[in-house]
Write a protein that holds these residues in place. Structure first.
Motif, mmCIF file in Angstrom:
data_model
loop_
_atom_site.group_PDB
_atom_site.id
_atom_site.type_symbol
_atom_site.label_atom_id
_atom_site.label_comp_id
_atom_site.label_asym_id
_atom_site.label_seq_id
_atom_site.Cartn_x
_atom_site.Cartn_y
_atom_site.Cartn_z
ATOM 1 N N GLN A 36 101.695 -15.133 15.072
ATOM 2 C CA GLN A 36 102.396 -13.865 15.225
ATOM 3 C C GLN A 36 101.771 -12.839 14.286
ATOM 4 O OE1 GLN A 36 106.792 -13.743 14.932
ATOM 5 N NE2 GLN A 36 106.436 -12.262 13.317
ATOM 6 N N THR A 37 101.322 -11.727 14.845
ATOM 7 C CA THR A 37 100.672 -10.684 14.055
ATOM 8 C C THR A 37 100.978 -9.326 14.665
ATOM 9 O OG1 THR A 37 98.865 -12.155 13.423
ATOM 10 C CG2 THR A 37 98.405 -9.834 13.285
ATOM 11 N N GLU A 38 101.052 -8.314 13.834
ATOM 12 C CA GLU A 38 101.265 -6.960 14.344
ATOM 13 C C GLU A 38 100.057 -6.531 15.170
ATOM 14 O OE1 GLU A 38 102.568 -2.457 13.003
ATOM 15 O OE2 GLU A 38 102.087 -3.924 11.458
ATOM 16 N N TYR A 39 100.345 -5.970 16.358
ATOM 17 C CA TYR A 39 99.275 -5.534 17.252
ATOM 18 C C TYR A 39 99.824 -4.432 18.141
ATOM 19 C CZ TYR A 39 95.453 -6.052 20.673
ATOM 20 O OH TYR A 39 94.373 -5.843 21.496
ATOM 21 N N SER A 40 99.301 -3.248 17.984
ATOM 22 C CA SER A 40 99.753 -2.107 18.770
ATOM 23 C C SER A 40 98.706 -1.004 18.660
ATOM 24 C CB SER A 40 101.096 -1.592 18.237
ATOM 25 O OG SER A 40 100.913 -0.951 16.982
ATOM 26 N N LEU A 41 99.040 0.167 19.127
ATOM 27 C CA LEU A 41 98.131 1.299 18.947
ATOM 28 C C LEU A 41 97.986 1.665 17.479
ATOM 29 C CD1 LEU A 41 99.137 3.569 21.945
ATOM 30 C CD2 LEU A 41 97.086 2.174 21.687
ATOM 31 N N TRP A 42 98.968 1.279 16.659
ATOM 32 C CA TRP A 42 98.875 1.531 15.220
ATOM 33 C C TRP A 42 97.817 0.666 14.580
ATOM 34 C CZ3 TRP A 42 100.672 5.787 13.746
ATOM 35 C CH2 TRP A 42 101.928 6.256 14.118
ATOM 36 N N THR A 43 97.832 -0.578 14.941
ATOM 37 C CA THR A 43 96.903 -1.509 14.306
ATOM 38 C C THR A 43 96.244 -2.393 15.351
ATOM 39 O OG1 THR A 43 96.622 -3.265 12.682
ATOM 40 C CG2 THR A 43 98.775 -3.120 13.697
ATOM 41 N N ARG A 44 94.960 -2.274 15.466
ATOM 42 C CA ARG A 44 94.161 -3.045 16.407
ATOM 43 C C ARG A 44 93.397 -4.157 15.686
ATOM 44 N NH1 ARG A 44 96.081 -1.390 21.206
ATOM 45 N NH2 ARG A 44 94.167 -2.024 22.218
ATOM 46 N N PRO A 46 93.793 -7.283 15.008
ATOM 47 C CA PRO A 46 93.559 -8.598 15.613
ATOM 48 C C PRO A 46 92.341 -8.645 16.540
ATOM 49 C CG PRO A 46 95.885 -8.094 15.663
ATOM 50 C CD PRO A 46 95.174 -6.845 15.211
ATOM 51 N N GLU A 47 91.916 -7.496 17.049
ATOM 52 C CA GLU A 47 90.771 -7.479 17.961
ATOM 53 C C GLU A 47 89.470 -7.856 17.256
ATOM 54 O OE1 GLU A 47 90.836 -3.573 19.664
ATOM 55 O OE2 GLU A 47 92.552 -4.059 20.960
ATOM 56 N N LYS A 48 89.418 -7.676 15.947
ATOM 57 C CA LYS A 48 88.179 -7.932 15.208
ATOM 58 C C LYS A 48 87.794 -9.403 15.228
ATOM 59 C CE LYS A 48 89.003 -4.016 12.191
ATOM 60 N NZ LYS A 48 89.514 -3.619 10.892
ATOM 61 N N GLU A 49 88.693 -10.287 14.882
ATOM 62 C CA GLU A 49 88.380 -11.724 14.806
ATOM 63 C C GLU A 49 89.505 -12.622 15.292
ATOM 64 O OE1 GLU A 49 87.501 -12.543 10.741
ATOM 65 O OE2 GLU A 49 85.550 -11.573 10.798
ATOM 66 N N ILE A 50 90.724 -12.189 15.102
ATOM 67 C CA ILE A 50 91.875 -13.072 15.320
ATOM 68 C C ILE A 50 92.050 -13.469 16.782
ATOM 69 C CG2 ILE A 50 94.386 -13.219 15.146
ATOM 70 C CD1 ILE A 50 94.130 -11.627 12.532
ATOM 71 N N LEU A 51 91.954 -12.518 17.704
ATOM 72 C CA LEU A 51 92.149 -12.861 19.109
ATOM 73 C C LEU A 51 91.094 -13.854 19.589
ATOM 74 C CD1 LEU A 51 93.174 -9.412 20.636
ATOM 75 C CD2 LEU A 51 94.638 -11.366 20.103
ATOM 76 N N ALA A 52 89.858 -13.674 19.177
ATOM 77 C CA ALA A 52 88.795 -14.611 19.554
ATOM 78 C C ALA A 52 89.070 -16.000 18.975
ATOM 79 C CB ALA A 52 87.442 -14.091 19.081
ATOM 80 N N ALA A 53 89.534 -16.054 17.737
ATOM 81 C CA ALA A 53 89.849 -17.345 17.117
ATOM 82 C C ALA A 53 91.001 -18.027 17.860
ATOM 83 C CB ALA A 53 90.192 -17.155 15.647
ATOM 84 N N ARG A 55 91.761 -17.701 21.025
ATOM 85 C CA ARG A 55 91.203 -18.219 22.286
ATOM 86 C C ARG A 55 90.403 -19.501 22.030
ATOM 87 N NH1 ARG A 55 89.187 -13.184 22.834
ATOM 88 N NH2 ARG A 55 90.707 -11.788 23.714
ATOM 89 N N GLU A 56 89.543 -19.434 21.049
ATOM 90 C CA GLU A 56 88.676 -20.573 20.713
ATOM 91 C C GLU A 56 89.484 -21.826 20.374
ATOM 92 O OE1 GLU A 56 86.360 -21.685 16.610
ATOM 93 O OE2 GLU A 56 86.176 -19.626 17.309
ATOM 94 N N LEU A 57 90.590 -21.644 19.657
ATOM 95 C CA LEU A 57 91.381 -22.764 19.161
ATOM 96 C C LEU A 57 92.597 -23.086 20.036
ATOM 97 C CD1 LEU A 57 91.246 -21.635 15.434
ATOM 98 C CD2 LEU A 57 89.908 -23.484 16.486
ATOM 99 N N SER A 58 92.743 -22.376 21.160
ATOM 100 C CA SER A 58 93.885 -22.559 22.082
ATOM 101 C C SER A 58 95.217 -22.347 21.380
ATOM 102 C CB SER A 58 93.841 -23.939 22.740
ATOM 103 O OG SER A 58 92.671 -24.066 23.515
ATOM 104 N N ILE A 59 95.294 -21.273 20.611
ATOM 105 C CA ILE A 59 96.515 -20.897 19.905
ATOM 106 C C ILE A 59 97.113 -19.682 20.612
ATOM 107 C CG2 ILE A 59 97.447 -19.994 17.729
ATOM 108 C CD1 ILE A 59 95.174 -21.504 16.291
ATOM 109 N N GLY A 60 98.396 -19.741 20.915
ATOM 110 C CA GLY A 60 99.067 -18.601 21.517
ATOM 111 C C GLY A 60 99.146 -17.442 20.542
ATOM 112 N N PHE A 61 99.111 -16.219 21.070
ATOM 113 C CA PHE A 61 99.196 -15.031 20.228
ATOM 114 C C PHE A 61 100.451 -14.259 20.589
ATOM 115 C CE2 PHE A 61 98.456 -10.608 19.136
ATOM 116 C CZ PHE A 61 97.973 -10.721 17.846
ATOM 117 N N VAL A 62 101.279 -13.969 19.581
ATOM 118 C CA VAL A 62 102.512 -13.219 19.778
ATOM 119 C C VAL A 62 102.389 -11.914 18.998
ATOM 120 C CG1 VAL A 62 105.014 -13.201 19.473
ATOM 121 C CG2 VAL A 62 103.825 -15.359 19.969
ATOM 122 N N ALA A 63 102.334 -10.805 19.724
ATOM 123 C CA ALA A 63 102.226 -9.498 19.068
ATOM 124 C C ALA A 63 103.618 -9.041 18.646
ATOM 125 C CB ALA A 63 101.632 -8.480 20.028
#
Length: 108
Positions: A36-44, A46-53, A55-63
Motif C-alpha cells: 500500500q503506497t500513496e499514488y495519485s496526481l500528487w505523487t507519481r 511508485p512509477e519510478k521503481e515500485i510498480l515494476a518491483a 509486477r516482478e515479484l507478483s505483489i498486489g499494489f493498493v494505491a
C-alpha cells in the motif's frame, strides 16, 4: 510476521510505504501479498521503481489517496481554501504548486 502466518494468526502479509529494495528483501523471508503506497496526481513516485518491483515479484499494489487527499474531488477551488490547521497544509509549497497546475488544466 512470517511466524504469525505459520501459527495461523494471520493469512497474508502486506506492507505499507516500502521501497523496491525492501520488497525484494521481504519476499526472501515470506511471500508478500500486497503493498500500500500513496499514488495519485500528487505523487507519481511508485512509477519510478515500485510498480515494476510489484509486477516482478507478483505483489498486489493498493494505491491510497488516489484523489490526492481530497484535492482532486472538486471540493476546493484554491489551495488557500484549506483551514490553517488542516493536515494537508503540510508540505504546503509543493502541494500548492501541484494544485494550481492541475486546476489550470481543468479550466481549459
Amino acid at each position: 510476521m512470517a511466524e504469525l502466518v505459520k501459527e495461523g494468526k494471520i493469512r497474508y502479509i502486506g506492507l505499507s510505504e516500502a521501497s523496491a529494495n525492501t520488497l525484494r528483501r521481504a519476499v526472501k523471508v515470506h511471500p508478500i501479498a500486497a503493498l500500500q503506497t500513496e499514488y495519485s496526481l500528487w505523487t507519481r513516485d511508485p512509477e519510478k521503481e515500485i510498480l515494476a518491483a510489484c509486477r516482478e515479484l507478483s505483489i498486489g499494489f493498493v494505491a491510497y489517496s488516489p484523489l490526492g487527499r481530497g484535492f482532486l474531488t472538486g471540493q476546493f477551488k484554491k489551495f488557500e481554501d484549506l483551514a490553517a490547521d488542516d493536515y494537508r497544509v503540510s508540505r504546503r509549497a509543493s502541494r500548492a504548486r501541484t494544485f494550481r497546475r492541475i486546476s489550470s488544466r481543468e479550466e481549459s
